[in-house]
Enzyme design. Structure first.
Site, PDB file in Angstrom:
ATOM      1  N   ARG A 102       0.849  -1.204   0.000  1.00  0.00           N
ATOM      2  CA  ARG A 102       0.000   0.000   0.000  1.00  0.00           C
ATOM      3  C   ARG A 102       0.873   1.237   0.000  1.00  0.00           C
ATOM      4  NH1 ARG A 102      -4.935   0.676   4.029  1.00  0.00           N
ATOM      5  NH2 ARG A 102      -3.304   1.479   5.343  1.00  0.00           N
ATOM      6  N   THR A 106      -1.550   7.327  -0.311  1.00  0.00           N
ATOM      7  CA  THR A 106      -2.848   7.113  -0.961  1.00  0.00           C
ATOM      8  C   THR A 106      -3.541   5.824  -0.505  1.00  0.00           C
ATOM      9  OG1 THR A 106      -1.859   5.854  -2.765  1.00  0.00           O
ATOM     10  CG2 THR A 106      -1.969   8.244  -3.041  1.00  0.00           C
ATOM     11  N   ASP A 198      -0.158  -1.447  12.359  1.00  0.00           N
ATOM     12  CA  ASP A 198       0.403  -1.994  11.123  1.00  0.00           C
ATOM     13  C   ASP A 198       0.915  -3.406  11.395  1.00  0.00           C
ATOM     14  OD1 ASP A 198       2.320  -2.663   9.005  1.00  0.00           O
ATOM     15  OD2 ASP A 198       1.919  -0.632   8.311  1.00  0.00           O
ATOM     16  N   ASP A 201       4.547  -4.279  10.168  1.00  0.00           N
ATOM     17  CA  ASP A 201       5.575  -3.601  10.963  1.00  0.00           C
ATOM     18  C   ASP A 201       5.722  -4.239  12.338  1.00  0.00           C
ATOM     19  OD1 ASP A 201       6.279  -1.842   8.995  1.00  0.00           O
ATOM     20  OD2 ASP A 201       5.156  -0.140   9.796  1.00  0.00           O
TER      21      ASP A 201
HETATM   22  C1  PRP Z   1      -1.314  -4.379   4.662  1.00  0.00           C
HETATM   23  C2  PRP Z   1      -2.067  -5.681   4.886  1.00  0.00           C
HETATM   24  C3  PRP Z   1      -2.907  -5.801   3.647  1.00  0.00           C
HETATM   25  C4  PRP Z   1      -3.217  -4.366   3.317  1.00  0.00           C
HETATM   26  C5  PRP Z   1      -4.630  -4.044   3.725  1.00  0.00           C
HETATM   27  O1  PRP Z   1      -0.226  -4.593   3.867  1.00  0.00           O
HETATM   28  O2  PRP Z   1      -1.247  -6.765   5.107  1.00  0.00           O
HETATM   29  O3  PRP Z   1      -2.237  -6.420   2.581  1.00  0.00           O
HETATM   30  O4  PRP Z   1      -2.303  -3.557   4.059  1.00  0.00           O
HETATM   31  O5  PRP Z   1      -4.979  -2.766   3.342  1.00  0.00           O
HETATM   32  P1  PRP Z   1      -6.057  -2.477   2.220  1.00  0.00           P
HETATM   33  O6  PRP Z   1      -7.222  -3.353   2.510  1.00  0.00           O
HETATM   34  O7  PRP Z   1      -6.366  -1.015   2.420  1.00  0.00           O
HETATM   35  O8  PRP Z   1      -5.444  -2.735   0.887  1.00  0.00           O
HETATM   36  P2  PRP Z   1       0.823  -3.432   3.488  1.00  0.00           P
HETATM   37  O9  PRP Z   1       0.506  -2.866   2.148  1.00  0.00           O
HETATM   38  O10 PRP Z   1       0.912  -2.458   4.629  1.00  0.00           O
HETATM   39  O11 PRP Z   1       2.168  -4.190   3.276  1.00  0.00           O
HETATM   40  P3  PRP Z   1       3.006  -5.183   4.226  1.00  0.00           P
HETATM   41  O12 PRP Z   1       2.212  -6.451   4.277  1.00  0.00           O
HETATM   42  O13 PRP Z   1       4.269  -5.301   3.481  1.00  0.00           O
HETATM   43  O14 PRP Z   1       3.163  -4.558   5.588  1.00  0.00           O
HETATM   44  N1  URA Z   2      -2.605  -2.552   7.065  1.00  0.00           N
HETATM   45  C1  URA Z   2      -2.337  -2.805   8.369  1.00  0.00           C
HETATM   46  O1  URA Z   2      -1.331  -3.456   8.684  1.00  0.00           O
HETATM   47  N2  URA Z   2      -3.173  -2.302   9.293  1.00  0.00           N
HETATM   48  C2  URA Z   2      -4.258  -1.580   9.001  1.00  0.00           C
HETATM   49  O2  URA Z   2      -4.997  -1.154   9.914  1.00  0.00           O
HETATM   50  C3  URA Z   2      -4.521  -1.327   7.633  1.00  0.00           C
HETATM   51  C4  URA Z   2      -3.686  -1.826   6.688  1.00  0.00           C
END
Ligand code: PRP
Ligand code: URA
Length: 207
Positions: A102, A106, A198, A201
């Site tokens: 993500r 945005t 997150d 993270d």
């Molecule tokens: C997080 C999570 C989902 C996404 C959800 O991943 O693991 O994939 O956000 O958000 P959405 O429904 O608004 O798309 P992120 O993109 O933060 O990446 P990561 O898994 O590398 O931390």
């Molecule tokens: N991704 C996360 O890890 N947490 C949230 O709340 C939304 C997106």
């Protein structure tokens, strides 16, 4: 709504650990595994089985083996925190990977990796991603799975927002979502509230 709410004392207990901002990384990982086992067991409740007979030391016994080709698809990176739990339940499952990130401003997801097993049309696909927020990542991953020929798809997530559920339902109405929690909604940064922060993270210590 295509949501299957998973309610179990162990799930509720693990979810509190995951939500708690004071939970250590080690405890967070263990709670993620614990909750994922139970969510996956529920998502696999009606997977096809094949009758069989085995010989115990005392004679033959009837039983059943998983009869479907189970394919687990973690959405990187956070979905990897749930993978070992699902593999523990279905050790012979095939695994596909979809990398989505993500944008921090945005919240729009873009793909940076994809490697899926072949012949998904008859498979039982379990997509794992702990957070369903806007639903953008889930829909992007589901689009990819459908283009690769996937038929039956289930999503397991640990916390879902109504916005994400609605988006998945609009684009992929036949996909069932297994989650223990549908939270209030999203904040301005598109994080789930109250959520757990997150997930990636906290799982990997990249805060
Ligand atoms: C997080 C999570 C989902 C996404 C959800 O991943 O693991 O994939 O956000 O958000 P959405 O429904 O608004 O798309 P992120 O993109 O933060 O990446 P990561 O898994 O590398 O931390
Ligand atoms: N991704 C996360 O890890 N947490 C949230 O709340 C939304 C997106």
């Amino acid at each position: 709504m295509p949501v299957h709410l998973v309610d179990h004392p162990i799930v509720r207990d693990a979810l509190v650990s995951l939500r708690n901002k004071h939970t250590s990384r080690e405890q967070f990982r263990r709670a993620a595994t614990r909750i994922s086992v139970l969510l996956a067991a529920e998502a696999l409740r009606d997977v096809a089985t094949a009758a069989t007979t085995v010989d115990t030391p005392l004679g033959p016994a009837d039983g059943a083996r998983i009869g479907a080709d189970v394919v687990v698809v973690p959405v990187l990176r956070a979905g990897l925190g749930m993978l070992d739990a699902v593999i523990e339940l279905v050790p012979h499952a095939r695994v596909g990977h979809i990398g989505l990130q993500r944008d921090e401003l945005t919240a729009v997801a873009s793909r940076y990796y994809s490697k899926l097993p072949a012949r998904l049309d008859a498979s039982f696909v379990v997509m794992i991603d702990p957070m369903l927020a806007t639903g953008g990542s889930a829909v992007a991953a589901l689009d990819l799975l459908r283009r690769a020929g996937a038929g039956t798809i289930r999503i397991i997530c640990i916390v879902a927002a109504p916005e994400g559920i609605a988006l998945v339902e609009r684009h992929h109405p036949d996909v069932l979502i297994y989650t223990p929690a549908v939270d209030r909604g999203l904040n301005e940064q598109k994080y789930i509230v109250p959520g757990l922060g997150d997930f990636g993270d906290r799982l990997y210590g990249t805060i």
